[in-house]
Write a protein that holds these residues in place. Structure first.
Motif, PDB file in Angstrom:
ATOM      1  N   THR A  33       3.810   1.387  -1.360  1.00 41.52           N
ATOM      2  CA  THR A  33       4.312   1.536  -2.787  1.00 41.52           C
ATOM      3  C   THR A  33       3.413   2.116  -3.625  1.00 41.52           C
ATOM      4  OG1 THR A  33       5.799  -0.124  -2.189  1.00 41.52           O
ATOM      5  CG2 THR A  33       5.637   0.194  -4.567  1.00 41.52           C
ATOM      6  N   LEU A  34       2.008   1.620  -3.611  1.00 42.59           N
ATOM      7  CA  LEU A  34       1.100   2.356  -4.352  1.00 42.59           C
ATOM      8  C   LEU A  34       0.885   3.598  -4.209  1.00 42.59           C
ATOM      9  CD1 LEU A  34      -1.620  -0.397  -4.450  1.00 42.59           C
ATOM     10  CD2 LEU A  34      -0.244   0.309  -6.409  1.00 42.59           C
ATOM     11  N   SER A  35       1.059   4.136  -2.712  1.00 42.55           N
ATOM     12  CA  SER A  35       0.934   5.574  -2.543  1.00 42.55           C
ATOM     13  C   SER A  35       2.141   6.440  -2.829  1.00 42.55           C
ATOM     14  CB  SER A  35       0.853   5.622  -0.874  1.00 42.55           C
ATOM     15  OG  SER A  35       0.787   6.945  -0.397  1.00 42.55           O
ATOM     16  N   LYS A  72       0.902  -1.008   0.032  1.00 45.82           N
ATOM     17  CA  LYS A  72       0.023   0.138   0.058  1.00 45.82           C
ATOM     18  C   LYS A  72       0.719   1.199  -0.075  1.00 45.82           C
ATOM     19  CE  LYS A  72      -3.881   2.388   2.601  1.00 45.82           C
ATOM     20  NZ  LYS A  72      -4.535   2.194   3.729  1.00 45.82           N
ATOM     21  N   TRP A 126       1.478   6.956  -6.569  1.00 45.75           N
ATOM     22  CA  TRP A 126       0.415   7.624  -6.787  1.00 45.75           C
ATOM     23  C   TRP A 126       0.776   9.206  -6.853  1.00 45.75           C
ATOM     24  CZ3 TRP A 126      -3.987   8.888  -9.059  1.00 45.75           C
ATOM     25  CH2 TRP A 126      -4.797   9.888  -8.806  1.00 45.75           C
TER      26      TRP A 126
END
Length: 264
Positions: free
Chosen positions: A58-60, A56, A63
């Motif tokens: 990493t995705l943040s 999560k 983004w």
């Protein structure tokens, strides 16, 4: 002295610098990633990275880096284009680059005052009747300050690409009946795509590892891989986990470079 020998003499300092300042630090990070907080050899750090918490994070990071790069591009491209049309373009370009000479920490602290409760931003909002708003410690303030800091790094390569663009190609497109938008879409933008890619690299890659701005401006509401690395190295002293995150961050950065690199 033969030409090859001269070339090798000049190449030697560069190779030494690459080995000491690039290869050796990366090798040390990879080495440290295989040890836990107690100094025991383990693969647990790599297993832990693939848990929902770090995925999560990493995705943040992706983004927010994407948003920062997108807004920087949307502001920098028109800015660079207008600069190429102005009379004193080099002077205006210097004015855009000058903020990069100021220490990053000083600029961040300046925005703490600007976005504070009694800062300039809230004074303007009060003057127009909106009222005082909580601007600090929000996603908006984090993205805004990051875009402000990274815009010069996006403007410069795009400006250089636009400067190298042959104006006769634009004139030819207009003579053949292309509209201004069609000329930009089919001629100008494709021919300056290398500058756009270079600018995206210069913004997206460091934006992945931001930590100072997340601490001071976002108030830890925004957690990125850079924040996690800082936390493990300076707070929890879990250097192995911090090094593991750094390894994946380096891999991601290398992938971005390959993805946005020039291809024949």
């Amino acid at each position: 002295m033969p030409m090859n020998s001269v070339r090798n003499v000049y190449l030697f300092p560069y190779v030494v610098w690459i080995v000491l300042c690039v290869v050796a630090p990366i090798a040390l990070i990879v080495y440290d990633s295989f040890f836990d907080i107690e100094g025991h050899w383990t693969l647990e750090n790599y297993e832990k990275f693939f848990t929902p918490v770090y995925l999560k994070m990493t995705l943040s990071s992706f983004w927010y880096a994407f948003l920062i790069t997108l807004f920087s591009l949307l502001i920098a491209y028109p800015t660079a284009y207008l600069l190429t049309k102005t009379k004193h373009k080099q002077l205006w370009l210097l004015m855009i680059i000058l903020p990069t000479w100021v220490n990053l920490l000083l600029k961040v602290y300046a925005f703490l005052g600007i976005f504070g409760t009694f800062g300039l931003a809230n004074a303007v909002l009060n003057a127009i009747g909106v009222g005082t708003k909580q601007l600090l410690f929000t996603d908006f303030s984090f993205v805004f300050v990051s875009v402000y800091i990274f815009i010069p790094f996006m403007v410069l390569p795009i400006f250089n690409a636009l400067e190298e663009l042959n104006p006769s190609l634009v004139d030819a497109a207009r003579d053949l009946g292309a509209s201004a938008w069609t000329t930009f879409r089919r001629v100008v933008f494709p021919l300056t795509l290398d500058g756009v890619k270079a600018g995206c690299q210069a913004v997206f890659i460091p934006a992945l590892s931001l930590f100072m701005i997340t601490r001071l401006i976002a108030g830890n509401r925004v957690i990125t891989l850079g924040t996690a690395i800082e936390e493990h190295f300076l707070v929890t002293q879990d250097w192995g986990m911090g090094a593991t995150i750094a390894v994946f961050l380096i891999m991601i950065m290398a992938f971005v470079v390959v993805l946005t690199g020039n291809r024949r």
